[in-house]
Design a protein around this motif. Structure first.
Motif, mmCIF file in Angstrom:
data_model
loop_
_atom_site.group_PDB
_atom_site.id
_atom_site.type_symbol
_atom_site.label_atom_id
_atom_site.label_comp_id
_atom_site.label_asym_id
_atom_site.label_seq_id
_atom_site.Cartn_x
_atom_site.Cartn_y
_atom_site.Cartn_z
ATOM 1 N N ARG A 220 42.988 44.631 47.331
ATOM 2 C CA ARG A 220 43.346 43.594 46.832
ATOM 3 C C ARG A 220 42.912 43.259 45.519
ATOM 4 O O ARG A 220 41.703 43.432 45.199
ATOM 5 C CB ARG A 220 42.911 42.074 47.564
ATOM 6 N N LEU A 221 43.624 42.392 44.506
ATOM 7 C CA LEU A 221 43.406 42.302 42.989
ATOM 8 C C LEU A 221 42.009 41.495 43.016
ATOM 9 O O LEU A 221 41.135 41.563 42.128
ATOM 10 C CB LEU A 221 44.592 41.817 42.285
ATOM 11 N N ASP A 222 41.907 40.686 43.956
ATOM 12 C CA ASP A 222 41.021 39.673 43.966
ATOM 13 C C ASP A 222 39.542 40.627 44.137
ATOM 14 O O ASP A 222 38.313 39.832 43.781
ATOM 15 C CB ASP A 222 40.878 38.795 45.167
ATOM 16 N N ASP A 223 39.491 41.665 44.643
ATOM 17 C CA ASP A 223 38.341 42.505 44.913
ATOM 18 C C ASP A 223 37.778 43.197 43.603
ATOM 19 O O ASP A 223 36.933 43.964 43.704
ATOM 20 C CB ASP A 223 38.373 43.532 45.923
ATOM 21 N N VAL A 224 38.718 43.331 42.860
ATOM 22 C CA VAL A 224 38.450 44.017 41.381
ATOM 23 C C VAL A 224 37.584 43.003 40.545
ATOM 24 O O VAL A 224 37.802 41.973 40.215
ATOM 25 C CB VAL A 224 39.823 44.477 40.644
ATOM 26 N N VAL A 225 36.394 43.701 40.056
ATOM 27 C CA VAL A 225 35.492 42.983 38.887
ATOM 28 C C VAL A 225 35.885 43.959 37.751
ATOM 29 O O VAL A 225 35.884 45.158 37.585
ATOM 30 C CB VAL A 225 34.046 43.350 39.314
ATOM 31 N N SER A 226 36.632 43.134 36.718
ATOM 32 C CA SER A 226 37.004 43.949 35.850
ATOM 33 C C SER A 226 36.070 44.427 34.680
ATOM 34 O O SER A 226 34.730 44.000 34.771
ATOM 35 C CB SER A 226 37.916 42.788 34.846
ATOM 36 N N ALA A 227 36.531 45.389 34.057
ATOM 37 C CA ALA A 227 35.488 46.003 32.970
ATOM 38 C C ALA A 227 35.033 44.876 32.074
ATOM 39 O O ALA A 227 33.776 44.833 31.595
ATOM 40 C CB ALA A 227 36.466 46.965 32.235
ATOM 41 N N GLY A 228 35.977 43.888 31.636
ATOM 42 C CA GLY A 228 35.581 42.850 30.858
ATOM 43 C C GLY A 228 34.252 42.056 31.382
ATOM 44 O O GLY A 228 33.326 41.832 30.888
ATOM 45 N N GLU A 229 34.417 41.862 32.734
ATOM 46 C CA GLU A 229 33.370 40.842 33.341
ATOM 47 C C GLU A 229 32.032 41.966 33.383
ATOM 48 O O GLU A 229 31.000 41.527 33.348
ATOM 49 C CB GLU A 229 33.781 40.316 34.825
ATOM 50 N N ILE A 230 32.339 43.116 33.800
ATOM 51 C CA ILE A 230 31.027 43.920 34.086
ATOM 52 C C ILE A 230 30.299 43.982 32.602
ATOM 53 O O ILE A 230 29.043 43.731 32.584
ATOM 54 C CB ILE A 230 31.523 45.355 34.281
ATOM 55 N N LEU A 231 31.057 44.151 31.568
ATOM 56 C CA LEU A 231 30.440 44.158 30.138
ATOM 57 C C LEU A 231 29.813 42.861 29.956
ATOM 58 O O LEU A 231 28.650 42.885 29.177
ATOM 59 C CB LEU A 231 31.413 44.770 28.921
ATOM 60 N N ALA A 232 30.356 41.793 30.284
ATOM 61 C CA ALA A 232 29.794 40.416 29.956
ATOM 62 C C ALA A 232 28.623 40.517 30.571
ATOM 63 O O ALA A 232 27.605 39.760 30.185
ATOM 64 C CB ALA A 232 30.844 39.546 30.173
#
Ligand code: SAM
Ligand code: SF4
Ligand code: SF4
Length: 351
Positions: A220-232
Protein backbone atom coordinates in the motif's frame (compact mmCIF):
# COMPACT_ATOMS: atom_id res chain seq x y z
CA UNK A 1 32.76 -5.56 -52.26
CA UNK A 2 30.82 -8.81 -52.18
CA UNK A 3 33.17 -11.69 -51.29
CA UNK A 4 30.62 -14.32 -52.28
CA UNK A 5 30.15 -15.65 -48.74
CA UNK A 6 27.68 -13.47 -46.88
CA UNK A 7 28.82 -12.82 -43.32
CA UNK A 8 26.10 -12.24 -40.74
CA UNK A 9 25.92 -8.52 -39.95
CA UNK A 10 27.65 -7.64 -36.68
CA UNK A 11 25.40 -7.27 -33.67
CA UNK A 12 25.60 -3.63 -32.54
CA UNK A 13 25.88 -2.67 -28.88
CA UNK A 14 22.36 -3.21 -27.65
CA UNK A 15 20.04 -0.22 -27.26
CA UNK A 16 16.40 -0.67 -26.32
CA UNK A 17 13.36 1.02 -27.84
CA UNK A 18 13.98 4.05 -25.58
CA UNK A 19 17.70 4.08 -26.56
CA UNK A 20 18.86 2.78 -23.16
CA UNK A 21 22.00 0.62 -23.33
CA UNK A 22 22.14 -2.82 -21.76
CA UNK A 23 24.39 -2.33 -18.74
CA UNK A 24 23.64 -4.92 -16.05
CA UNK A 25 22.58 -8.53 -15.97
CA UNK A 26 20.93 -9.78 -12.78
CA UNK A 27 20.69 -13.51 -12.38
CA UNK A 28 18.35 -15.22 -9.93
CA UNK A 29 20.18 -18.45 -9.09
CA UNK A 30 17.44 -19.86 -6.85
CA UNK A 31 13.85 -19.01 -6.01
CA UNK A 32 14.31 -20.33 -2.45
CA UNK A 33 15.25 -18.33 0.60
CA UNK A 34 16.17 -18.95 4.22
CA UNK A 35 14.25 -15.79 5.27
CA UNK A 36 10.64 -14.70 4.78
CA UNK A 37 10.80 -10.91 4.54
CA UNK A 38 7.34 -9.36 4.83
CA UNK A 39 7.84 -7.24 1.71
CA UNK A 40 9.21 -10.03 -0.48
CA UNK A 41 8.26 -13.60 0.51
CA UNK A 42 5.61 -13.28 3.23
CA UNK A 43 5.27 -16.48 5.23
CA UNK A 44 1.49 -16.64 4.71
CA UNK A 45 2.13 -17.20 0.98
CA UNK A 46 5.58 -18.80 0.98
CA UNK A 47 4.73 -21.33 3.70
CA UNK A 48 5.45 -25.05 4.10
CA UNK A 49 3.19 -25.95 1.20
CA UNK A 50 4.64 -23.51 -1.29
CA UNK A 51 5.98 -25.32 -4.34
CA UNK A 52 9.38 -24.04 -5.45
CA UNK A 53 11.02 -24.91 -8.76
CA UNK A 54 12.48 -28.40 -9.18
CA UNK A 55 16.22 -28.64 -9.65
CA UNK A 56 15.80 -29.79 -13.26
CA UNK A 57 13.90 -26.58 -14.00
CA UNK A 58 16.74 -24.31 -12.89
CA UNK A 59 19.27 -23.13 -15.42
CA UNK A 60 22.53 -25.00 -14.92
CA UNK A 61 25.70 -23.02 -14.25
CA UNK A 62 26.85 -23.75 -17.81
CA UNK A 63 23.58 -22.36 -19.18
CA UNK A 64 23.83 -19.23 -17.03
CA UNK A 65 27.37 -18.62 -18.24
CA UNK A 66 26.32 -18.98 -21.88
CA UNK A 67 23.62 -16.33 -21.42
CA UNK A 68 25.93 -14.06 -19.42
CA UNK A 69 28.62 -14.25 -22.09
CA UNK A 70 26.20 -13.06 -24.77
CA UNK A 71 24.89 -10.26 -22.56
CA UNK A 72 28.47 -9.09 -22.09
CA UNK A 73 28.95 -9.21 -25.86
CA UNK A 74 25.91 -6.93 -26.11
CA UNK A 75 27.35 -4.40 -23.66
CA UNK A 76 26.64 -5.57 -20.10
CA UNK A 77 29.53 -4.69 -17.79
CA UNK A 78 28.09 -5.86 -14.50
CA UNK A 79 26.69 -9.20 -13.45
CA UNK A 80 24.87 -9.54 -10.15
CA UNK A 81 23.89 -12.87 -8.63
CA UNK A 82 20.69 -12.67 -6.66
CA UNK A 83 17.58 -14.69 -5.92
CA UNK A 84 15.90 -15.83 -3.62
CA UNK A 85 18.96 -16.22 -1.49
CA UNK A 86 21.90 -16.88 -3.83
CA UNK A 87 24.00 -18.52 -1.11
CA UNK A 88 21.43 -21.33 -0.94
CA UNK A 89 22.30 -22.49 -4.45
CA UNK A 90 24.62 -25.43 -3.98
CA UNK A 91 28.10 -24.80 -5.36
CA UNK A 92 27.44 -21.12 -6.17
CA UNK A 93 31.19 -20.53 -5.71
CA UNK A 94 31.75 -22.61 -8.85
CA UNK A 95 29.38 -20.36 -10.79
CA UNK A 96 31.29 -17.33 -9.51
CA UNK A 97 34.52 -18.90 -10.70
CA UNK A 98 33.03 -19.58 -14.14
CA UNK A 99 31.80 -15.98 -14.51
CA UNK A 100 34.80 -14.26 -12.98
CA UNK A 101 36.95 -14.25 -16.09
CA UNK A 102 34.41 -12.60 -18.40
CA UNK A 103 35.62 -9.54 -20.31
CA UNK A 104 33.96 -7.21 -22.77
CA UNK A 105 35.08 -7.57 -26.39
CA UNK A 106 37.12 -4.39 -25.84
CA UNK A 107 38.87 -6.08 -22.88
CA UNK A 108 37.01 -4.17 -20.17
CA UNK A 109 36.44 -6.21 -17.03
CA UNK A 110 32.94 -7.17 -15.96
CA UNK A 111 32.12 -6.43 -12.34
CA UNK A 112 30.80 -9.50 -10.55
CA UNK A 113 28.65 -8.82 -7.50
CA UNK A 114 26.07 -10.55 -5.35
CA UNK A 115 23.04 -9.42 -3.38
CA UNK A 116 22.52 -11.54 -0.28
CA UNK A 117 20.82 -11.43 3.08
CA UNK A 118 24.24 -12.24 4.51
CA UNK A 119 23.09 -15.00 6.86
CA UNK A 120 25.41 -17.59 5.28
CA UNK A 121 28.24 -15.19 4.46
CA UNK A 122 30.22 -15.91 7.61
CA UNK A 123 30.76 -19.40 6.17
CA UNK A 124 31.14 -18.48 2.52
CA UNK A 125 32.71 -15.02 2.13
CA UNK A 126 36.30 -16.21 1.80
CA UNK A 127 35.52 -18.91 -0.76
CA UNK A 128 33.46 -16.44 -2.80
CA UNK A 129 36.29 -13.93 -2.85
CA UNK A 130 38.79 -16.60 -3.85
CA UNK A 131 36.45 -17.68 -6.64
CA UNK A 132 36.53 -14.12 -8.02
CA UNK A 133 33.51 -12.30 -6.59
CA UNK A 134 34.23 -8.55 -6.48
CA UNK A 135 31.64 -7.22 -4.04
CA UNK A 136 28.48 -7.89 -2.08
CA UNK A 137 25.36 -5.92 -1.28
CA UNK A 138 23.83 -7.11 1.97
CA UNK A 139 20.19 -6.57 2.85
CA UNK A 140 19.59 -5.56 6.44
CA UNK A 141 16.49 -3.71 7.56
CA UNK A 142 16.96 -3.29 11.31
CA UNK A 143 19.51 -3.52 14.10
CA UNK A 144 17.04 -4.29 16.83
CA UNK A 145 16.71 -8.08 16.90
CA UNK A 146 12.94 -8.20 17.41
CA UNK A 147 12.31 -5.75 14.55
CA UNK A 148 14.82 -7.62 12.36
CA UNK A 149 12.93 -10.85 13.06
CA UNK A 150 9.61 -9.19 12.36
CA UNK A 151 10.86 -7.88 8.99
CA UNK A 152 12.51 -11.14 7.95
CA UNK A 153 10.04 -13.71 9.23
CA UNK A 154 11.91 -14.79 12.34
CA UNK A 155 14.23 -17.51 11.05
CA UNK A 156 17.54 -15.73 11.75
CA UNK A 157 18.99 -13.22 14.15
CA UNK A 158 20.65 -9.86 13.70
CA UNK A 159 23.86 -11.42 15.04
CA UNK A 160 23.95 -13.77 12.00
CA UNK A 161 23.57 -10.86 9.61
CA UNK A 162 26.24 -8.74 11.33
CA UNK A 163 28.63 -11.70 11.34
CA UNK A 164 28.07 -11.98 7.59
CA UNK A 165 28.93 -8.30 7.07
CA UNK A 166 32.10 -8.69 9.16
CA UNK A 167 33.14 -11.77 7.17
CA UNK A 168 32.56 -9.98 3.86
CA UNK A 169 34.73 -7.12 5.00
CA UNK A 170 37.48 -9.42 6.17
CA UNK A 171 37.42 -11.32 2.88
CA UNK A 172 37.75 -8.06 0.91
CA UNK A 173 34.32 -8.14 -0.80
CA UNK A 174 34.36 -4.37 -0.68
CA UNK A 175 33.05 -1.70 -0.86
CA UNK A 176 30.14 -3.31 0.98
CA UNK A 177 26.72 -1.77 0.52
CA UNK A 178 24.02 -2.49 3.08
CA UNK A 179 20.50 -2.08 1.71
CA UNK A 180 17.54 -1.43 4.00
CA UNK A 181 13.94 -1.49 2.80
CA UNK A 182 11.78 0.77 4.95
CA UNK A 183 8.19 -0.15 5.74
CA UNK A 184 6.23 2.43 7.67
CA UNK A 185 5.20 1.37 11.14
CA UNK A 186 7.48 -1.68 11.05
CA UNK A 187 11.10 -0.56 10.78
CA UNK A 188 11.08 3.20 10.13
CA UNK A 189 12.23 3.66 13.72
CA UNK A 190 15.43 1.83 12.69
CA UNK A 191 16.55 4.44 10.16
CA UNK A 192 18.64 6.44 12.61
CA UNK A 193 20.06 3.45 14.55
CA UNK A 194 21.24 2.00 11.22
CA UNK A 195 22.80 5.33 10.24
CA UNK A 196 24.58 5.66 13.58
CA UNK A 197 25.86 2.09 13.33
CA UNK A 198 27.26 2.26 9.80
CA UNK A 199 28.54 5.84 9.74
CA UNK A 200 32.33 5.93 9.69
CA UNK A 201 32.48 2.15 9.14
CA UNK A 202 33.34 2.18 5.44
CA UNK A 203 30.06 0.38 4.71
CA UNK A 204 27.72 2.36 2.44
CA UNK A 205 24.20 2.26 3.84
CA UNK A 206 21.33 2.74 1.38
CA UNK A 207 17.64 3.02 2.09
CA UNK A 208 15.23 1.58 -0.47
CA UNK A 209 11.64 2.71 -0.83
CA UNK A 210 9.26 -0.19 -0.31
CA UNK A 211 8.06 -1.20 -3.79
CA UNK A 212 4.95 -2.81 -5.21
CA UNK A 213 6.87 -5.72 -6.73
CA UNK A 214 5.13 -9.06 -7.11
CA UNK A 215 1.55 -9.75 -6.13
CA UNK A 216 1.90 -11.17 -2.64
CA UNK A 217 3.21 -8.50 -0.27
CA UNK A 218 -0.04 -6.52 0.11
CA UNK A 219 1.75 -3.29 -0.83
CA UNK A 220 0.00 0.00 0.00
CA UNK A 221 1.33 3.46 -0.79
CA UNK A 222 0.74 4.41 2.85
CA UNK A 223 3.43 1.88 3.89
CA UNK A 224 6.09 3.63 1.80
CA UNK A 225 8.45 6.01 3.57
CA UNK A 226 9.70 8.28 0.81
CA UNK A 227 13.36 8.91 0.19
CA UNK A 228 12.66 12.59 0.91
CA UNK A 229 11.30 11.76 4.35
CA UNK A 230 14.18 9.38 5.06
CA UNK A 231 16.75 12.05 4.13
CA UNK A 232 14.96 14.67 6.22
CA UNK A 233 14.98 12.41 9.27
CA UNK A 234 18.71 11.65 8.84
CA UNK A 235 19.57 15.26 8.02
CA UNK A 236 18.14 16.54 11.29
CA UNK A 237 20.77 14.57 13.20
CA UNK A 238 23.53 14.40 10.59
CA UNK A 239 23.63 17.20 7.99
CA UNK A 240 24.07 15.78 4.48
CA UNK A 241 25.59 17.06 1.24
CA UNK A 242 24.73 15.70 -2.22
CA UNK A 243 27.25 13.66 -4.23
CA UNK A 244 27.43 13.16 -7.99
CA UNK A 245 26.37 9.73 -9.36
CA UNK A 246 29.30 7.30 -9.28
CA UNK A 247 28.50 5.98 -12.76
CA UNK A 248 25.95 6.16 -15.56
CA UNK A 249 22.77 4.27 -14.72
CA UNK A 250 23.34 4.60 -10.96
CA UNK A 251 19.99 4.08 -9.24
CA UNK A 252 20.92 5.39 -5.80
CA UNK A 253 20.96 9.07 -5.00
CA UNK A 254 24.24 9.54 -3.14
CA UNK A 255 24.87 11.78 -0.13
CA UNK A 256 27.79 12.35 2.20
CA UNK A 257 27.81 13.30 5.85
CA UNK A 258 28.88 16.95 6.11
CA UNK A 259 31.22 16.05 8.98
CA UNK A 260 33.18 13.51 6.92
CA UNK A 261 31.38 10.45 8.32
CA UNK A 262 31.17 8.74 4.93
CA UNK A 263 28.51 8.14 2.33
CA UNK A 264 24.88 7.03 2.35
CA UNK A 265 22.28 6.62 -0.39
CA UNK A 266 18.58 6.42 -1.07
CA UNK A 267 16.85 4.48 -3.82
CA UNK A 268 13.64 6.32 -4.59
CA UNK A 269 12.10 3.71 -6.88
CA UNK A 270 8.56 4.78 -6.03
CA UNK A 271 8.70 8.55 -5.62
CA UNK A 272 11.37 9.41 -8.22
CA UNK A 273 11.38 6.81 -10.95
CA UNK A 274 14.71 6.26 -12.71
CA UNK A 275 13.41 4.22 -15.64
CA UNK A 276 15.00 6.60 -18.15
CA UNK A 277 18.41 5.37 -16.95
CA UNK A 278 17.54 1.72 -16.37
CA UNK A 279 19.82 -0.70 -18.18
CA UNK A 280 18.98 -3.87 -16.27
CA UNK A 281 18.14 -7.19 -17.75
CA UNK A 282 17.02 -10.01 -15.46
CA UNK A 283 17.44 -13.73 -15.94
CA UNK A 284 14.99 -15.74 -13.87
CA UNK A 285 15.84 -18.92 -12.03
CA UNK A 286 14.29 -21.03 -14.79
CA UNK A 287 15.81 -19.11 -17.68
CA UNK A 288 13.39 -16.39 -18.69
CA UNK A 289 14.58 -12.91 -19.59
CA UNK A 290 12.68 -10.05 -17.98
CA UNK A 291 13.27 -6.50 -19.09
CA UNK A 292 11.65 -4.90 -16.02
CA UNK A 293 11.20 -5.75 -12.36
CA UNK A 294 7.49 -5.26 -12.90
CA UNK A 295 7.14 -7.27 -16.08
CA UNK A 296 4.29 -9.73 -16.43
CA UNK A 297 6.06 -12.07 -18.84
CA UNK A 298 9.58 -13.08 -19.76
CA UNK A 299 11.19 -14.49 -22.90
CA UNK A 300 12.17 -18.11 -22.46
CA UNK A 301 15.82 -18.95 -23.13
CA UNK A 302 15.86 -22.36 -21.48
CA UNK A 303 14.10 -24.16 -24.33
CA UNK A 304 16.43 -22.82 -27.03
CA UNK A 305 19.45 -23.46 -24.80
CA UNK A 306 18.37 -27.07 -24.34
CA UNK A 307 17.45 -27.44 -28.01
CA UNK A 308 21.03 -26.74 -29.04
CA UNK A 309 20.86 -23.11 -30.13
CA UNK A 310 24.37 -21.82 -30.87
CA UNK A 311 25.92 -18.70 -29.33
CA UNK A 312 25.19 -16.54 -32.34
CA UNK A 313 21.51 -17.46 -32.24
CA UNK A 314 21.39 -16.88 -28.52
CA UNK A 315 22.93 -13.44 -28.89
CA UNK A 316 20.43 -12.47 -31.58
CA UNK A 317 17.57 -13.68 -29.42
CA UNK A 318 18.76 -11.61 -26.42
CA UNK A 319 19.44 -8.59 -28.65
CA UNK A 320 15.88 -8.89 -30.01
CA UNK A 321 14.38 -8.92 -26.51
CA UNK A 322 16.41 -5.84 -25.55
CA UNK A 323 15.59 -4.01 -28.80
CA UNK A 324 11.84 -4.40 -28.16
CA UNK A 325 12.11 -3.16 -24.57
CA UNK A 326 10.03 -0.12 -23.77
CA UNK A 327 9.42 -0.73 -20.05
CA UNK A 328 9.14 2.17 -17.66
CA UNK A 329 6.78 0.86 -15.06
CA UNK A 330 7.80 3.18 -12.24
CA UNK A 331 7.21 6.21 -14.41
CA UNK A 332 3.77 4.91 -15.33
CA UNK A 333 2.83 3.68 -11.85
CA UNK A 334 0.32 6.45 -11.28
CA UNK A 335 -1.61 5.39 -14.36
CA UNK A 336 -2.30 1.73 -13.59
CA UNK A 337 -4.03 0.99 -16.90
CA UNK A 338 -2.07 -1.24 -19.25
CA UNK A 339 0.02 -2.74 -16.45
CA UNK A 340 0.23 -6.51 -16.04
CA UNK A 341 -2.53 -7.94 -13.85
CA UNK A 342 -0.13 -10.34 -12.15
CA UNK A 343 3.45 -9.23 -11.59
CA UNK A 344 6.32 -11.62 -11.16
CA UNK A 345 7.75 -12.17 -7.66
CA UNK A 346 11.11 -10.54 -6.94
CA UNK A 347 12.61 -13.74 -5.52
CA UNK A 348 12.09 -15.42 -8.90
CA UNK A 349 13.55 -12.75 -11.15
CA UNK A 350 16.32 -11.54 -8.85
CA UNK A 351 15.90 -8.28 -6.95
N1 SAM B 1 17.95 -12.61 -0.73
C1 SAM B 1 18.83 -11.61 -1.18
C2 SAM B 1 18.71 -10.37 -0.35
O1 SAM B 1 17.72 -10.22 0.35
O2 SAM B 1 19.60 -9.53 -0.45
C3 SAM B 1 18.71 -11.30 -2.65
C4 SAM B 1 17.35 -11.24 -3.25
S1 SAM B 1 16.32 -9.92 -2.66
C5 SAM B 1 14.86 -10.18 -3.63
C6 SAM B 1 17.10 -8.52 -3.41
C7 SAM B 1 16.73 -7.18 -2.85
O3 SAM B 1 15.39 -6.90 -3.12
C8 SAM B 1 16.91 -7.04 -1.35
O4 SAM B 1 17.75 -5.95 -1.06
C9 SAM B 1 15.52 -6.75 -0.86
O5 SAM B 1 15.51 -5.92 0.25
C10 SAM B 1 14.89 -6.12 -2.08
N2 SAM B 1 13.44 -6.19 -2.07
C11 SAM B 1 12.66 -7.29 -2.03
N3 SAM B 1 11.36 -6.95 -2.02
C12 SAM B 1 11.30 -5.60 -2.06
C13 SAM B 1 10.25 -4.63 -2.08
N4 SAM B 1 8.96 -5.00 -2.04
N5 SAM B 1 10.58 -3.33 -2.13
C14 SAM B 1 11.87 -2.93 -2.18
N6 SAM B 1 12.92 -3.78 -2.17
C15 SAM B 1 12.63 -5.10 -2.11
FE1 SF4 C 1 14.73 -13.67 0.96
FE2 SF4 C 1 15.98 -11.56 0.06
FE3 SF4 C 1 13.35 -11.81 -0.33
FE4 SF4 C 1 14.25 -11.37 2.12
S1 SF4 C 1 14.43 -10.00 0.37
S2 SF4 C 1 12.73 -12.93 1.51
S3 SF4 C 1 16.17 -12.41 2.12
S4 SF4 C 1 14.90 -13.10 -1.18
FE1 SF4 D 1 13.85 -0.39 -14.68
FE2 SF4 D 1 11.35 -1.32 -14.76
FE3 SF4 D 1 12.39 -0.40 -12.46
FE4 SF4 D 1 11.77 1.30 -14.45
S1 SF4 D 1 10.35 0.05 -13.28
S2 SF4 D 1 13.65 1.30 -13.23
S3 SF4 D 1 12.29 0.04 -16.24
S4 SF4 D 1 13.10 -2.20 -13.61
Amino acid sequence: MNSGKRDAPPVPRALDALRRPLRDLRVSVTDRCNLRCVYCMPREIFGRDFVFLRHADLLSFEEIVRVARQCVALGARKIRLSGGEPLLRRGVERLVEMLAGLRGEDGTPVELAMTTNGILLAKKARALREAGLDRVNISLDALDDSIFRRMTGGAASIADALAGIAAAREAGLTPIKVNAVVKRGVNDGEILPLVRHFRRSGVILRFIEYMDVGSTNGWRLDDVVSAGEILARIGREFPLRPLEPARAGEVAERWRFADGGGEIGVIASVTQAFCHECGRLRLSTDGKLYTCLFAGEGADLRAPLRDGEDDEGLRRRIAGVWARRGDRYSQLRRDASGLPARKIEMSYIGG
